[in-house]
Motif scaffolding. Structure first.
Motif, PDB file in Angstrom:
ATOM      1  N   HIS A 123       1.050  -1.321   0.099  1.00  0.00           N
ATOM      2  CA  HIS A 123      -0.113   0.090  -0.135  1.00  0.00           C
ATOM      3  C   HIS A 123       0.953   1.267   0.023  1.00  0.00           C
ATOM      4  CE1 HIS A 123      -3.795  -2.115   0.565  1.00  0.00           C
ATOM      5  NE2 HIS A 123      -3.165  -3.046   1.742  1.00  0.00           N
ATOM      6  N   THR A 124       0.668   2.041  -1.014  1.00  0.00           N
ATOM      7  CA  THR A 124       1.324   3.191  -1.123  1.00  0.00           C
ATOM      8  C   THR A 124       1.434   4.313   0.013  1.00  0.00           C
ATOM      9  OG1 THR A 124       1.180   3.149  -3.596  1.00  0.00           O
ATOM     10  CG2 THR A 124       2.155   5.184  -2.675  1.00  0.00           C
ATOM     11  N   ASP A 125       0.332   4.179   0.625  1.00  0.00           N
ATOM     12  CA  ASP A 125      -0.028   5.419   1.601  1.00  0.00           C
ATOM     13  C   ASP A 125       0.688   5.126   3.026  1.00  0.00           C
ATOM     14  OD1 ASP A 125      -1.828   3.238   1.868  1.00  0.00           O
ATOM     15  OD2 ASP A 125      -3.319   4.440   2.586  1.00  0.00           O
ATOM     16  N   ILE A 126       1.128   3.778   3.130  1.00  0.00           N
ATOM     17  CA  ILE A 126       1.760   3.469   4.418  1.00  0.00           C
ATOM     18  C   ILE A 126       3.014   2.999   4.250  1.00  0.00           C
ATOM     19  CG2 ILE A 126      -0.432   2.870   5.691  1.00  0.00           C
ATOM     20  CD1 ILE A 126       0.117  -0.114   5.243  1.00  0.00           C
ATOM     21  N   LYS A 127       3.868   3.259   3.067  1.00  0.00           N
ATOM     22  CA  LYS A 127       5.122   2.873   2.719  1.00  0.00           C
ATOM     23  C   LYS A 127       5.927   3.882   3.415  1.00  0.00           C
ATOM     24  CE  LYS A 127       5.016   0.787  -1.918  1.00  0.00           C
ATOM     25  NZ  LYS A 127       5.695  -0.411  -1.592  1.00  0.00           N
ATOM     26  N   LEU A 128       7.053   3.383   3.831  1.00  0.00           N
ATOM     27  CA  LEU A 128       7.817   4.397   4.859  1.00  0.00           C
ATOM     28  C   LEU A 128       7.998   5.765   4.102  1.00  0.00           C
ATOM     29  CD1 LEU A 128      10.823   2.039   6.104  1.00  0.00           C
ATOM     30  CD2 LEU A 128       9.232   3.332   7.601  1.00  0.00           C
ATOM     31  N   GLU A 129       8.220   5.770   3.051  1.00  0.00           N
ATOM     32  CA  GLU A 129       8.427   7.202   2.276  1.00  0.00           C
ATOM     33  C   GLU A 129       7.500   7.831   2.669  1.00  0.00           C
ATOM     34  OE1 GLU A 129       9.027   4.281   0.775  1.00  0.00           O
ATOM     35  OE2 GLU A 129      11.083   4.229   0.269  1.00  0.00           O
ATOM     36  N   ALA A 130       6.103   7.586   2.438  1.00  0.00           N
ATOM     37  CA  ALA A 130       4.735   8.182   2.790  1.00  0.00           C
ATOM     38  C   ALA A 130       4.735   8.537   4.151  1.00  0.00           C
ATOM     39  CB  ALA A 130       3.470   7.306   2.145  1.00  0.00           C
ATOM     40  N   LEU A 131       5.304   7.595   5.341  1.00  0.00           N
ATOM     41  CA  LEU A 131       4.923   8.007   6.436  1.00  0.00           C
ATOM     42  C   LEU A 131       5.809   9.015   6.836  1.00  0.00           C
ATOM     43  CD1 LEU A 131       4.759   4.337   8.060  1.00  0.00           C
ATOM     44  CD2 LEU A 131       2.992   5.866   7.361  1.00  0.00           C
ATOM     45  N   LYS A 132       7.199   9.153   6.332  1.00  0.00           N
ATOM     46  CA  LYS A 132       8.097  10.162   6.508  1.00  0.00           C
ATOM     47  C   LYS A 132       7.618  11.603   6.184  1.00  0.00           C
ATOM     48  CE  LYS A 132      12.181   7.195   6.664  1.00  0.00           C
ATOM     49  NZ  LYS A 132      13.316   6.723   6.124  1.00  0.00           N
ATOM     50  N   LYS A 133       7.129  11.509   4.849  1.00  0.00           N
ATOM     51  CA  LYS A 133       6.395  12.629   4.221  1.00  0.00           C
ATOM     52  C   LYS A 133       5.289  13.505   5.231  1.00  0.00           C
ATOM     53  CE  LYS A 133       4.123  14.572  -0.015  1.00  0.00           C
ATOM     54  NZ  LYS A 133       3.499  14.324  -1.355  1.00  0.00           N
ATOM     55  N   LYS A 134       4.419  12.482   5.754  1.00  0.00           N
ATOM     56  CA  LYS A 134       3.546  13.023   6.406  1.00  0.00           C
ATOM     57  C   LYS A 134       4.020  13.718   7.785  1.00  0.00           C
ATOM     58  CE  LYS A 134      -0.958  12.133   8.666  1.00  0.00           C
ATOM     59  NZ  LYS A 134      -1.784  13.027   7.792  1.00  0.00           N
ATOM     60  N   PHE A 135       4.984  12.835   8.028  1.00  0.00           N
ATOM     61  CA  PHE A 135       5.796  13.312   9.685  1.00  0.00           C
ATOM     62  C   PHE A 135       6.497  14.900   9.183  1.00  0.00           C
ATOM     63  CE2 PHE A 135       9.629  13.764  12.042  1.00  0.00           C
ATOM     64  CZ  PHE A 135       9.139  13.598  13.289  1.00  0.00           C
ATOM     65  N   ARG A 136       7.085  14.795   8.178  1.00  0.00           N
ATOM     66  CA  ARG A 136       7.738  16.157   7.706  1.00  0.00           C
ATOM     67  C   ARG A 136       6.467  17.303   7.691  1.00  0.00           C
ATOM     68  NH1 ARG A 136      10.814  12.948   4.250  1.00  0.00           N
ATOM     69  NH2 ARG A 136       9.569  13.613   2.631  1.00  0.00           N
ATOM     70  N   ILE A 137       5.639  17.029   7.097  1.00  0.00           N
ATOM     71  CA  ILE A 137       4.502  17.881   6.935  1.00  0.00           C
ATOM     72  C   ILE A 137       3.893  18.441   8.297  1.00  0.00           C
ATOM     73  CG2 ILE A 137       2.094  18.478   5.995  1.00  0.00           C
ATOM     74  CD1 ILE A 137       2.633  16.620   3.358  1.00  0.00           C
ATOM     75  N   MET A 138       3.695  17.463   9.063  1.00  0.00           N
ATOM     76  CA  MET A 138       3.083  17.738  10.616  1.00  0.00           C
ATOM     77  C   MET A 138       3.951  18.573  11.128  1.00  0.00           C
ATOM     78  SD  MET A 138       1.772  13.662  11.378  1.00  0.00           S
ATOM     79  CE  MET A 138       2.133  13.722  13.103  1.00  0.00           C
ATOM     80  N   VAL A 139       5.489  18.425  11.088  1.00  0.00           N
ATOM     81  CA  VAL A 139       6.490  19.128  11.651  1.00  0.00           C
ATOM     82  C   VAL A 139       6.397  20.712  11.230  1.00  0.00           C
ATOM     83  CG1 VAL A 139       8.942  19.271  12.109  1.00  0.00           C
ATOM     84  CG2 VAL A 139       8.062  17.274  12.499  1.00  0.00           C
ATOM     85  N   LYS A 140       6.441  20.720   9.759  1.00  0.00           N
ATOM     86  CA  LYS A 140       6.438  21.974   9.232  1.00  0.00           C
ATOM     87  C   LYS A 140       5.414  22.765   9.548  1.00  0.00           C
ATOM     88  CE  LYS A 140       6.917  24.051   4.590  1.00  0.00           C
ATOM     89  NZ  LYS A 140       6.746  23.787   3.334  1.00  0.00           N
ATOM     90  N   ARG A 141       4.048  22.342   9.570  1.00  0.00           N
ATOM     91  CA  ARG A 141       2.961  23.129   9.841  1.00  0.00           C
ATOM     92  C   ARG A 141       2.845  23.451  11.211  1.00  0.00           C
ATOM     93  NH1 ARG A 141      -0.633  21.349   5.615  1.00  0.00           N
ATOM     94  NH2 ARG A 141       0.386  21.756   3.912  1.00  0.00           N
ATOM     95  N   SER A 142       3.465  22.661  12.127  1.00  0.00           N
ATOM     96  CA  SER A 142       3.343  23.242  13.573  1.00  0.00           C
ATOM     97  C   SER A 142       4.304  24.061  13.652  1.00  0.00           C
ATOM     98  CB  SER A 142       3.853  21.720  14.523  1.00  0.00           C
ATOM     99  OG  SER A 142       2.768  20.789  14.401  1.00  0.00           O
ATOM    100  N   LEU A 143       5.440  24.146  13.044  1.00  0.00           N
ATOM    101  CA  LEU A 143       6.466  25.050  13.342  1.00  0.00           C
ATOM    102  C   LEU A 143       6.061  26.475  12.640  1.00  0.00           C
ATOM    103  CD1 LEU A 143       9.932  23.295  12.575  1.00  0.00           C
ATOM    104  CD2 LEU A 143       9.020  24.047  14.768  1.00  0.00           C
ATOM    105  N   ARG A 144       5.230  26.439  11.518  1.00  0.00           N
ATOM    106  CA  ARG A 144       4.746  27.528  10.825  1.00  0.00           C
ATOM    107  C   ARG A 144       3.802  28.422  11.733  1.00  0.00           C
ATOM    108  NH1 ARG A 144       5.270  32.050   8.479  1.00  0.00           N
ATOM    109  NH2 ARG A 144       3.547  32.470   7.109  1.00  0.00           N
TER     110      ARG A 144
END
Length: 243
Positions: A155-176
């Motif tokens: 499943h593309t949406d739970i591959k490590l790359e997808a999880l890391k991308k979501k994590f980065r967006i969560m961090v970025k939006r929180s910092l913003r």
């Protein structure tokens, strides 16, 4: 004292502007030796505060966008974690990984439930910790999965790359959100200093002008009666009220 409101600030600023107009109308008879009360200085103060209040309105709009975008970044987190756990249970034999991932998921659910209970709390500094905790728990889950040789979902949406991308967006939006919140809070402090500063604030200047006109023109003068009805409230707000 009445409770602090934004209307109070607007009213104080409008009355301050009216006071300047009256002082200008008195012409050369208005000749205060206090440089703070010179017409050009009063205009400068008024325009500065007007700009600050406009900036605060802009920051408020930016905050609403930042909060919405941050909330969107965290949406679907529980569903994603459930899908990860289902995959681990069905397709791997790594019970340790399942145990740890489940524990991080339980932590995420607990934080989410607390957020629902405290939904009435404004999404500002008072409510930043839950998002920080969600980022930490999700980051720990990703690290656990990265260390597992058996985690290779189709499943593309739970591959490590997808999880890391979501994590980065969560961090970025929180910092913003935090960045804008810091700038917004600084602008509130600066605005309040212009209103409530004991030597150069609008309230102090207005009261000094009224006292000067009373002394120079007389308590029963037409000039003093014109400006004496202008009220300048001095209600210093609490941090919670200011926001």
């Amino acid at each position: 004292m009445p409770p602090y409101t934004k209307d109070e600030l607007t009213s104080n600023l409008a009355d301050f502007h009216l006071l300047i107009i009256f002082c200008e109308a008195y012409g050369k008879e208005y000749a205060s030796t206090d440089q703070r009360l010179h017409i050009e200085c009063l205009h400068r103060t008024y325009n500065t505060v007007k700009e600050l209040m406009a900036n605060i309105n802009n920051y408020n709009a930016m905050l609403n966008v930042a909060i919405f975008e941050k909330q969107q970044a965290f949406n679907g987190l529980e569903d994603m974690c459930n899908k990860i756990i289902d995959y681990l249970i069905i397709y791997t034999e790594n019970n340790e990984a399942v145990k740890y991932v489940k524990s991080y998921y339980d932590d995420i659910v607990q934080v989410r439930n607390e957020q629902k209970v405290n939904a009435y709390i404004k999404d500002s500094y008072s409510n930043q910790e839950p998002y920080i905790n969600l980022i930490a728990h999700f980051g720990n889950m990703i690290n656990e999965l990265a260390e597992s040789n058996e985690y290779s979902p189709y499943h593309t949406d739970i591959k490590l790359e997808a999880l890391k991308k979501k994590f980065r967006i969560m961090v970025k939006r929180s910092l913003r959100h935090k960045e804008i919140m810091d700038e917004y809070s600084d602008s509130l402090v600066e605005r309040d200093n212009y209103f409530y500063n004991k030597t150069e604030g609008i309230i102090e200047l207005a009261n000094n002008i009224k006292e000067y006109i009373k002394t120079s023109f007389g308590e029963n003068s037409h000039e003093f009666k014109q400006i004496n009805g202008l009220e300048f409230r001095h209600t210093v707000p609490s941090e919670k009220q200011r926001l």
